[in-house]
Design a protein around this motif. Structure first.
Motif, PDB file in Angstrom:
ATOM      1  N   PRO A  22       0.832  -1.202   0.000  1.00  0.00           N
ATOM      2  CA  PRO A  22       0.000   0.000   0.000  1.00  0.00           C
ATOM      3  C   PRO A  22       0.871   1.259   0.000  1.00  0.00           C
ATOM      4  O   PRO A  22       1.899   1.319   0.677  1.00  0.00           O
ATOM      5  N   HIS A  23       0.437   2.267  -0.748  1.00  0.00           N
ATOM      6  CA  HIS A  23       1.131   3.566  -0.755  1.00  0.00           C
ATOM      7  C   HIS A  23       0.131   4.629  -1.153  1.00  0.00           C
ATOM      8  O   HIS A  23      -0.504   4.530  -2.214  1.00  0.00           O
ATOM      9  N   GLY A  24      -0.014   5.647  -0.311  1.00  0.00           N
ATOM     10  CA  GLY A  24      -0.972   6.705  -0.602  1.00  0.00           C
ATOM     11  C   GLY A  24      -2.379   6.152  -0.675  1.00  0.00           C
ATOM     12  O   GLY A  24      -2.824   5.413   0.217  1.00  0.00           O
ATOM     13  N   ASP A  25      -3.066   6.469  -1.771  1.00  0.00           N
ATOM     14  CA  ASP A  25      -4.450   6.014  -1.926  1.00  0.00           C
ATOM     15  C   ASP A  25      -4.551   4.761  -2.776  1.00  0.00           C
ATOM     16  O   ASP A  25      -5.628   4.415  -3.254  1.00  0.00           O
ATOM     17  N   SER A  26      -3.424   4.053  -2.947  1.00  0.00           N
ATOM     18  CA  SER A  26      -3.410   2.923  -3.880  1.00  0.00           C
ATOM     19  C   SER A  26      -2.750   1.691  -3.287  1.00  0.00           C
ATOM     20  O   SER A  26      -1.968   1.765  -2.333  1.00  0.00           O
ATOM     21  N   LEU A  27      -3.087   0.561  -3.887  1.00  0.00           N
ATOM     22  CA  LEU A  27      -2.471  -0.717  -3.575  1.00  0.00           C
ATOM     23  C   LEU A  27      -1.692  -1.161  -4.809  1.00  0.00           C
ATOM     24  O   LEU A  27      -2.262  -1.282  -5.903  1.00  0.00           O
ATOM     25  N   TYR A  28      -0.394  -1.371  -4.644  1.00  0.00           N
ATOM     26  CA  TYR A  28       0.447  -1.822  -5.752  1.00  0.00           C
ATOM     27  C   TYR A  28       0.534  -3.346  -5.707  1.00  0.00           C
ATOM     28  O   TYR A  28       0.620  -3.948  -4.627  1.00  0.00           O
ATOM     29  N   ILE A  29       0.512  -3.954  -6.877  1.00  0.00           N
ATOM     30  CA  ILE A  29       0.375  -5.410  -6.996  1.00  0.00           C
ATOM     31  C   ILE A  29       1.473  -5.960  -7.896  1.00  0.00           C
ATOM     32  O   ILE A  29       1.630  -5.507  -9.045  1.00  0.00           O
ATOM     33  N   ALA A  30       2.249  -6.908  -7.383  1.00  0.00           N
ATOM     34  CA  ALA A  30       3.184  -7.648  -8.231  1.00  0.00           C
ATOM     35  C   ALA A  30       2.365  -8.694  -8.968  1.00  0.00           C
ATOM     36  O   ALA A  30       2.000  -9.723  -8.407  1.00  0.00           O
ATOM     37  N   MET A  31       2.057  -8.405 -10.228  1.00  0.00           N
ATOM     38  CA  MET A  31       1.215  -9.298 -11.031  1.00  0.00           C
ATOM     39  C   MET A  31       2.153 -10.220 -11.810  1.00  0.00           C
ATOM     40  O   MET A  31       2.620  -9.895 -12.910  1.00  0.00           O
ATOM     41  N   ALA A  32       2.422 -11.381 -11.217  1.00  0.00           N
ATOM     42  CA  ALA A  32       3.441 -12.271 -11.765  1.00  0.00           C
ATOM     43  C   ALA A  32       3.080 -12.788 -13.146  1.00  0.00           C
ATOM     44  O   ALA A  32       3.956 -12.976 -13.998  1.00  0.00           O
ATOM     45  N   GLY A  33       1.787 -13.045 -13.386  1.00  0.00           N
ATOM     46  CA  GLY A  33       1.368 -13.647 -14.654  1.00  0.00           C
ATOM     47  C   GLY A  33       1.717 -12.829 -15.874  1.00  0.00           C
ATOM     48  O   GLY A  33       2.380 -13.321 -16.797  1.00  0.00           O
ATOM     49  N   PRO A  34       1.317 -11.554 -15.956  1.00  0.00           N
ATOM     50  CA  PRO A  34       1.643 -10.727 -17.130  1.00  0.00           C
ATOM     51  C   PRO A  34       2.966  -9.983 -16.999  1.00  0.00           C
ATOM     52  O   PRO A  34       3.267  -9.128 -17.823  1.00  0.00           O
ATOM     53  N   HIS A  35       3.764 -10.279 -15.954  1.00  0.00           N
ATOM     54  CA  HIS A  35       5.076  -9.655 -15.766  1.00  0.00           C
ATOM     55  C   HIS A  35       4.960  -8.135 -15.664  1.00  0.00           C
ATOM     56  O   HIS A  35       5.656  -7.384 -16.348  1.00  0.00           O
ATOM     57  N   GLN A  36       4.090  -7.694 -14.768  1.00  0.00           N
ATOM     58  CA  GLN A  36       3.853  -6.265 -14.612  1.00  0.00           C
ATOM     59  C   GLN A  36       3.636  -5.910 -13.145  1.00  0.00           C
ATOM     60  O   GLN A  36       3.338  -6.768 -12.320  1.00  0.00           O
ATOM     61  N   ILE A  37       3.747  -4.611 -12.851  1.00  0.00           N
ATOM     62  CA  ILE A  37       3.274  -4.051 -11.597  1.00  0.00           C
ATOM     63  C   ILE A  37       1.947  -3.358 -11.895  1.00  0.00           C
ATOM     64  O   ILE A  37       1.862  -2.539 -12.814  1.00  0.00           O
TER      65      ILE A  37
END
Length: 524
Positions: free
Chosen positions: A297-312
């Motif tokens: 979590p940071h600020g008003d958002s939740l950041y996600i390590a999306m392993a499947g598509p190789h993205q944040i």
């Protein structure tokens, strides 16, 4: 060849009369993980006509060891025999070039189908349904059941089963454990007194009270006030747990893996703000996601390590929108601007199965596992992705360069690191396939081993681990999810002493029992 998950060697000639599906895989690979449920569905639906054989052709050095493959078989709950192709002999004989690859052999011994990459059970079902009547009519189909002597039948119950991620909250004195293969979340005090168990233990996606909720191999967690967010990895969902009301709710995903053309939802209204590249966003509950592995979590958002598509990815905490934040979708270790205007566009950042997140409040640090790298992602959307330790500056082999070397950022090498935890200028990492915990200077990238001999084990002095995957910090101590040991370990950062935490009051769940075989079944 070493054969696993069966009594002994399996020869193709002994399987004449069966369809045989050869699955070339390696246990680190997210794409290989994705097709395992599809294979299980086929094995169950065509139990008397089809035999699946896993051909484990390792990428990482650690994956060549038969004991480590056995742990992966148990962790992924594989129900077919696996051959350890650690020298790539079978791989080369079948001209395989990527993971996963599958060959289908017909009952008469002919290779009749080749598929590279991920597939769905229905893709193979169509082939089998069309072919089975033909082989049945000409008498070449053997429909006697075969029962394999699975590793799962000899396991002992443990309180935790392959814990993946862990989260400490120093303020409340709580420890949250993703008890991944028990499909539940365990809450204890920091000294190991059990407080709550969330989930029935059965695989599922049910919302509701703690005693009713279900998960499917959950991983990363994030705490915001009285809400615990959970990456429900194999359900391809995000869940939130109201710790005050003791209720579980699904907040993102549709309950199945998002396909490649779904990983870039429709453009939002903010696409043209200040000439930023357009960011593709969707509504969380209607957007298919793909193997969320870690949360921050940071600020008003939740950041996600999306392993499947190789993205944040990033989701607003008010659950109004979700979408990619960094990464062009190519599996690679490439630095550059966060997000392209179109999928896969080169010249932008690339990740390779991101699996761990932490932050110093200014930068998001990412354990980018398939490239054995620690990446830096700015919270400023105009910034660029960098690499603190890893392979981004190499001209080639960025996903195949790894090792166990301490020292300067230029010299250091990791091996499939899955966990990161920032504390006072240091990023601690679970260097998973090296069975070590290492410290990384957040400014210089200097790497130092602080615990772990490198050999798998459970000893506290000198410390040993077995593929640790999760890290968290509270009160001057690192809490470590020691995954293959089914344990939580504690590393005192002042003394560098390691201890093993017992969760008092946590009962083991039953293990898989050997089913009764039909009288005519062939035992292997």
């Amino acid at each position: 060849m070493e054969w696993l998950n069966t009594k002994g060697p399996v020869e193709l000639k002994d399987l004449k009369g069966k369809f045989v599906l050869l699955d070339f895989w390696t246990y680190c690979c997210i794409n290989c993980m994705h097709i395992l449920p599809e294979l299980k569905e086929l094995e169950h639906d065509y139990a008397n006509q089809l035999v699946v054989i896993g051909v484990h052709s390792a990428k990482f050095e650690n994956e060549k060891d038969a004991k480590n493959i056995e742990e992966a078989i148990l962790r992924y709950e594989i129900e077919h025999p696996v051959v350890n192709d650690n020298n790539l002999k079978i791989w080369n004989n079948y001209s395989v070039s990527s993971w996963p690859t599958m060959y289908l052999i017909d009952p008469e011994g002919n290779v009749v189908y080749l598929r590279r990459g991920e597939f769905l059970a229905d893709d193979i079902r169509g082939i089998l349904d069309g072919a089975i009547p033909y082989y049945r009519a000409n008498g070449s189909l053997d429909e006697k059941p075969i029962q394999f002597d699975l590793l799962a039948y000899s396991q002992k119950p443990t309180p935790l089963r392959f814990p993946g991620k862990i989260l400490a909250d120093e303020k409340s004195g709580r420890l949250f454990i993703a008890d991944s293969n028990h499909n539940r979340i365990v809450i204890s005090s920091l000294d190991g007194e059990l407080q709550e168990v969330i989930g029935t233990g059965e695989i599922g996606a049910a919302d509701g009270a703690y005693s009713e909720a279900q998960f499917d191999h959950p991983q990363g967690m994030a705490l915001v006030q009285d809400t615990l967010y959970v990456a429900d990895t194999e359900n391809h969902l995000l869940r939130k747990i109201n710790l005050a009301d003791k209720k579980v709710e699904t907040i993102a995903g549709v309950g199945r893996q998002g396909s490649s053309n779904e990983t870039w939802p429709g453009m939002g209204e903010n696409a043209s703000l200040d000439n930023l590249p357009p960011r593709f966003i969707g509504t969380p509950k209607t957007t298919a996601i793909n193997s969320p592995w870690a949360l921050w979590p940071h600020g008003d958002s939740l950041y996600i390590a999306m392993a499947g598509p190789h993205q944040i990815w990033k989701m607003k905490l008010d659950e109004s929108e979700i979408g990619p934040y960094a990464g062009n979708g190519r599996e690679d270790i490439v630095d550059g601007p966060l997000l392209p205007a179109i999928p896969y566009q080169q010249g932008f950042s690339s990740f390779a199965q991101p699996s761990g997140l932490t932050s110093d409040g200014k930068t998001l640090f990412v354990a980018d596992s398939e490239g054995s790298s620690i990446r830096e992602v700015p919270f400023n959307p105009r910034g660029s992705v960098g690499t603190l330790v890893g392979t981004s500056k190499l001209s080639s082999a960025r996903l195949f360069t790894f090792g166990d070397i301490d020292g300067t950022a230029r010299r250091a090498k990791l091996q499939h690191a899955l966990g990161v935890c920032y504390v006072d200028g240091i990023i601690y990492t679970a260097d998973t396939y090296n069975n070590k915990i290492k410290s990384i200077d957040a400014k210089t990238g200097f790497v130092k081993t602080i615990a772990g001999t490198g050999k798998p084990g459970t000893a506290d002095d000198p410390a040993q681990f077995d593929e640790p995957a999760g890290l968290t910090h509270a009160g001057g101590k690192l809490y470590i999810a020691d995954t293959n040991n089914h344990l939580i370990r504690v590393l005192d950062l002042k003394t560098n002493q390691v201890s093993t935490l017992t969760i008092n009051g946590l009962e083991p769940l039953p293990v898989k029992q050997r089913p009764e075989a039909p009288a005519e079944a062939v035992q292997k």
